[in-house]
Scaffold this motif. Structure first.
Motif: not given
Length: 118
Positions: A2-17
């Motif tokens: 696993x890559x470190x970036x694979x483990x990071x999850x966003x906390x907030x998403x924009x309305x567009x996303x």
């Protein structure tokens, strides 16, 4: 591995996303905000909406009821409030929405795995 970036999850998403996740216009998400108490995104000082995973899960439940099950908005409100079984009578709405979310995660994982193998 696993890559470190694979483990990071966003906390907030924009309305567009969020709109892109469901294949709908951002205006539909904004409209659902006015209709359902379970969708109350955080807003920045500039008025930019920030959706949490919980709100996205609520939107997913609403999306499923309205588009797949064919509920009206009032019917979807009632079903969510009472956690009624779906029209198929198999399982409560929340269980079906959770199952759909899990299946989408499996599909995304398999797609990413396929890309890595190619």
């Amino acid at each position: 591995m696993k890559h470190k970036s694979d483990e990071i999850e966003k906390r907030y998403y924009s309305i567009g996303e969020v709109a892109q996740m469901f294949g709908v216009a951002p205006s539909k998400i904004r409209f659902w905000e006015t209709q359902f108490d379970s969708i109350k995104p955080r807003k920045t000082r500039n008025g930019i909406r920030q959706y949490t995973k919980t709100e996205i899960e609520n939107i997913q439940k609403i999306y499923h009821l309205v588009t797949v099950e064919g509920y009206t908005l009032q019917g979807a409100k009632d079903a969510l409030q009472n956690n009624k079984p779906t029209s198929a009578g198999i399982a409560p709405v929340t269980q079906i929405a959770d199952l759909i979310r899990e299946l989408q995660q499996v599909r995304d994982f398999l797609s990413a795995l396929k890309e890595r193998l190619n």
